[in-house]
Design a protein around this motif. Structure first.
Motif, short mmCIF file in Angstrom:
data_model
loop_
_atom_site.label_atom_id
_atom_site.label_comp_id
_atom_site.label_asym_id
_atom_site.label_seq_id
_atom_site.Cartn_x
_atom_site.Cartn_y
_atom_site.Cartn_z
N GLY A 1 29.96 21.94 -28.34
CA GLY A 1 29.17 20.73 -28.23
C GLY A 1 28.01 20.86 -27.27
N LEU A 2 28.24 21.59 -26.16
CA LEU A 2 27.16 21.81 -25.19
C LEU A 2 26.13 22.78 -25.75
CD1 LEU A 2 29.26 22.06 -21.90
CD2 LEU A 2 28.14 20.06 -22.90
N SER A 3 26.57 23.75 -26.52
CA SER A 3 25.63 24.68 -27.15
C SER A 3 24.73 23.95 -28.14
CB SER A 3 26.39 25.80 -27.88
OG SER A 3 27.13 26.59 -26.98
N GLU A 4 25.30 22.98 -28.84
CA GLU A 4 24.51 22.21 -29.80
C GLU A 4 23.41 21.41 -29.09
OE1 GLU A 4 27.42 19.93 -31.86
OE2 GLU A 4 28.03 21.60 -33.17
N LEU A 5 23.74 20.85 -27.92
CA LEU A 5 22.72 20.14 -27.14
C LEU A 5 21.63 21.10 -26.71
CD1 LEU A 5 21.46 17.89 -25.43
CD2 LEU A 5 23.15 18.38 -23.65
N LEU A 6 22.03 22.28 -26.24
CA LEU A 6 21.05 23.27 -25.77
C LEU A 6 20.13 23.70 -26.90
CD1 LEU A 6 20.10 25.03 -23.41
CD2 LEU A 6 21.82 26.73 -24.10
N ASN A 7 20.68 23.89 -28.08
CA ASN A 7 19.88 24.36 -29.21
C ASN A 7 19.03 23.27 -29.85
OD1 ASN A 7 20.93 26.97 -28.93
ND2 ASN A 7 22.69 26.50 -30.23
N LEU B 1 16.73 15.19 -19.06
CA LEU B 1 17.12 16.13 -20.10
C LEU B 1 16.66 17.55 -19.79
CD1 LEU B 1 18.40 16.69 -22.84
CD2 LEU B 1 16.23 16.04 -23.93
N THR B 2 15.47 17.70 -19.24
CA THR B 2 14.95 19.03 -18.92
C THR B 2 15.87 19.78 -17.97
OG1 THR B 2 12.67 18.31 -19.25
CG2 THR B 2 13.00 20.31 -17.95
N ASN B 3 16.29 19.12 -16.91
CA ASN B 3 17.18 19.76 -15.94
C ASN B 3 18.56 20.02 -16.54
OD1 ASN B 3 15.13 19.72 -14.11
ND2 ASN B 3 15.95 18.05 -12.85
N LYS B 4 19.01 19.11 -17.38
CA LYS B 4 20.31 19.32 -18.05
C LYS B 4 20.26 20.59 -18.91
CE LYS B 4 22.38 14.69 -18.44
NZ LYS B 4 21.57 13.89 -17.55
N LEU B 5 19.15 20.77 -19.61
CA LEU B 5 19.02 21.94 -20.49
C LEU B 5 18.96 23.23 -19.68
CD1 LEU B 5 16.49 20.54 -23.13
CD2 LEU B 5 18.95 20.89 -23.41
N ILE B 6 18.27 23.20 -18.55
CA ILE B 6 18.23 24.38 -17.67
C ILE B 6 19.63 24.69 -17.16
CG2 ILE B 6 17.38 25.26 -15.45
CD1 ILE B 6 14.83 23.61 -15.93
N PHE B 7 20.36 23.65 -16.80
CA PHE B 7 21.73 23.80 -16.31
C PHE B 7 22.63 24.40 -17.39
CE2 PHE B 7 26.01 21.97 -15.73
CZ PHE B 7 26.31 22.48 -14.48
N LEU B 8 22.55 23.86 -18.60
CA LEU B 8 23.39 24.36 -19.69
C LEU B 8 23.05 25.80 -20.04
CD1 LEU B 8 23.65 21.34 -22.16
CD2 LEU B 8 25.34 22.16 -20.52
N ASP B 9 21.77 26.11 -20.04
CA ASP B 9 21.35 27.49 -20.31
C ASP B 9 21.96 28.44 -19.28
OD1 ASP B 9 19.58 29.38 -21.83
OD2 ASP B 9 18.76 29.67 -19.82
N PHE B 10 22.03 27.99 -18.04
CA PHE B 10 22.59 28.82 -16.96
C PHE B 10 24.09 29.03 -17.15
CE2 PHE B 10 24.83 29.00 -12.88
CZ PHE B 10 24.33 30.20 -12.39
N ILE B 11 24.84 27.95 -17.44
CA ILE B 11 26.30 28.12 -17.50
C ILE B 11 26.76 28.78 -18.80
CG2 ILE B 11 26.67 26.17 -15.96
CD1 ILE B 11 27.73 24.59 -18.39
N LYS C 1 20.68 14.98 -26.99
CA LYS C 1 21.98 14.62 -26.43
C LYS C 1 22.94 14.22 -27.54
CE LYS C 1 20.07 12.83 -22.09
NZ LYS C 1 19.92 11.62 -21.25
N ASN C 2 24.22 14.53 -27.32
CA ASN C 2 25.26 14.06 -28.22
C ASN C 2 26.36 13.41 -27.37
OD1 ASN C 2 26.79 16.22 -27.16
ND2 ASN C 2 26.14 17.57 -28.83
#
Length: 497
Positions: free
Chosen positions: A87-93, A134-144, A97-98
């Motif tokens: 689910g987090l990968s889907e948000l990143l791609n 959202l921008t910071n969330k995406l950077i965070f998800l990309d990192f983890i 948001k879901n």
């Protein structure tokens, strides 16, 4: 069939014979055979409900006898955490948001890997002070999620932290070891555990185990025998394209895939133990909620030992004192305990000996909560006989309305909560390959490099892989089943302190 040199080279490297390859390709063409289910297994019709008095008796039997037994816990642990973070990968791609991602960020502090995750993220991105947009969330998800950071989607699920404690948070692997301390201490005070893993991660698994033992065993008399194995490459299966021809990737390489958990029958076969508990790596709970799990592991173990003792007694009598055996008594035992009907024409010592001289498995079953996966059914063995099996929906012809109706009536679910024995009445190991239904394969639809492919899985470890075992289904409570399929499952009460 004449093979391309590249294909011949690839099967030689894996130890796959041309006959094996031909059989795989023919299976794609002919389709995987379907089982015919007669009816669901239910309480008093294939599934046993054990009352509290009997549970206490079985727990007592197990705890007395385990001191003289070699007990193993066998845990498939090669699965990656990619599905867990889907689910987090889907948000990143998608950059959208879901519901799952909102839930994740709203509860971020409650995840057991929060502190480790934030320390490393803040070190990499000190300029980001909050995750509000959202921008910071995406950077965070990309990192983890990805390789430049914590790379969670390419990490085995076993190594992901599952639970928070006061001083040290524990991974699924560590929790499986912790759980074993409560029911897997066998003779000589030894904990025997076996994990099947991907070869790439052997060092990481070994380090977690070594660190765990060093941190938790300083003043203990326990001995730990924790070992690992990998899936044999000769159990890999070739992928095919939509035309059922061997699939080549963009580099011209033929694609072989691991043959599914059914290939692990070889790994299980290599263990030498009196009884073996089988459980999936992600099915663990926080130690504050472990009481029901321990209790019912002992119940299943006690049930197995009672059945094994009686089965071996009859086998020994048939073999050594055939004139003293009461065939009606044996038939009654077989019917009552293994749900097998014996016709009058088969009422002879040789038939009963061959019927009982098999590995035994006792499988916990939980009430169906809408979980996807296998369940207990009566399967048509022939025109006259049915037998108990764990069946996946892919093994059933769901285009048949009658078969689909039976499937939808299912009351129970297989949580992979199994205790088994594969030593005969003389103490010799059975060869488990002799008890596999080799036709019980799966064909699944996948995609690779944007192209549709078909993948072949070998008979599932607890489906076709144990098809010819003596089988018993026992109802166990839902509290014993706590899988982590999505990262947000870690927020459920059973995974929280």
């Amino acid at each position: 069939m004449k093979l391309e040199k590249e294909l011949e080279k690839q099967i030689d490297i894996r130890g796959i014979s041309k006959d094996q390859l031909d059989k795989q390709l023919n299976t794609y063409k002919q389709g995987a055979p379907k089982l015919i289910i007669d009816r669901i297994a239910s309480i008093n019709d294939g599934i046993i409900a054990i009352d509290d008095v009997e549970k206490s008796r079985l727990i007592n039997i197990y705890n007395i006898q385990k001191q003289n037994l070699v007990i193993y816990k066998f845990t498939p642990a090669s699965g990656m955490a990619s599905r867990m973070f889907k689910g987090l990968s889907e948000l990143l791609n998608s950059k959208r948001k879901n519901e799952m991602s909102r839930y994740f960020f709203n509860n971020l502090r409650n995840f057991p890997f929060y502190k480790e995750m934030m320390v490393k993220f803040n070190k990499r991105h000190p300029e980001i002070k909050h995750l509000g947009n959202l921008t910071n969330k995406l950077i965070f998800l990309d990192f983890i999620l990805n390789k430049e950071g914590l790379d969670y989607i390419n990490t085995p699920k076993a190594l992901i932290k599952f639970h928070q404690y006061d001083f040290d948070n524990k991974s699924a692997l560590e929790e499986q070891i912790e759980e074993s301390l409560h029911y897997c201490i066998s003779k000589d005070q030894t904990i025997n555990m076996h994990f099947t893993i991907k070869p790439l991660f052997i060092n990481e698994f070994q380090k977690v185990v070594e660190d765990y033992i060093q941190a938790n065993n300083e003043y203990s008399t326990l001995k730990f025998n924790i070992n690992f194995s990998t899936q044999n490459p000769n159990t890999d299966t070739i992928a095919v394209n939509k035309n059922l021809k061997p699939f080549k990737n963009k580099n011209g390489k033929f694609i072989f895939r691991a043959g599914g958990h059914g290939a692990l029958i070889d790994n299980l076969n290599n263990l030498d133990a009196d009884i073996i508990f089988i459980k999936n790596i992600d099915n663990v709970c926080h130690r504050n909620h472990i009481e029901e799990t321990i209790k019912h592991k002992q119940v299943l173990g006690g049930k197995l030992l009672c059945l094994q003792e009686k089965t071996h007694k009859y086998l020994n009598l048939i073999n050594t004192k055939p004139d003293e055996i009461n065939l009606i008594e044996v038939v009654d035992f077989v019917k009552k305990n293994f749900s097998i009907e014996v016709s009058n024409e088969n009422l002879n010592k040789e038939f009963l000996f061959n019927l009982l001289n098999k590995p035994i498995r006792v499988c916990g079953m939980i009430k169906n909560q809408g979980d996807a996966g296998g369940g207990p059914f009566w399967v048509k063995k022939n025109k006259k006989e049915n037998c108990l099996q764990i069946v996946e929906s892919t093994q059933i012809d769901t285009a048949d309305k009658d078969q689909l109706a039976i499937l939808h009536q299912s009351t129970h679910f297989n949580p992979v909560d199994i205790v088994c024995s594969f030593k005969d009445y003389r103490g010799n190991k059975f060869d488990l390959k002799e008890f596999v239904d080799n036709d019980a394969v799966f064909i699944s639809n996948k995609s690779l490099e944007g192209m549709p492919i078909k993948a072949l899985e070998l008979p599932g470890l607890w489906n076709g892989g144990m098809s010819k075992w003596l089988t018993v289904f026992v109802e166990v409570p839902i509290q014993t089943f706590n899988p982590v399929k999505s990262v947000t499952d870690l927020l459920s009460p059973m995974h929280q302190a």
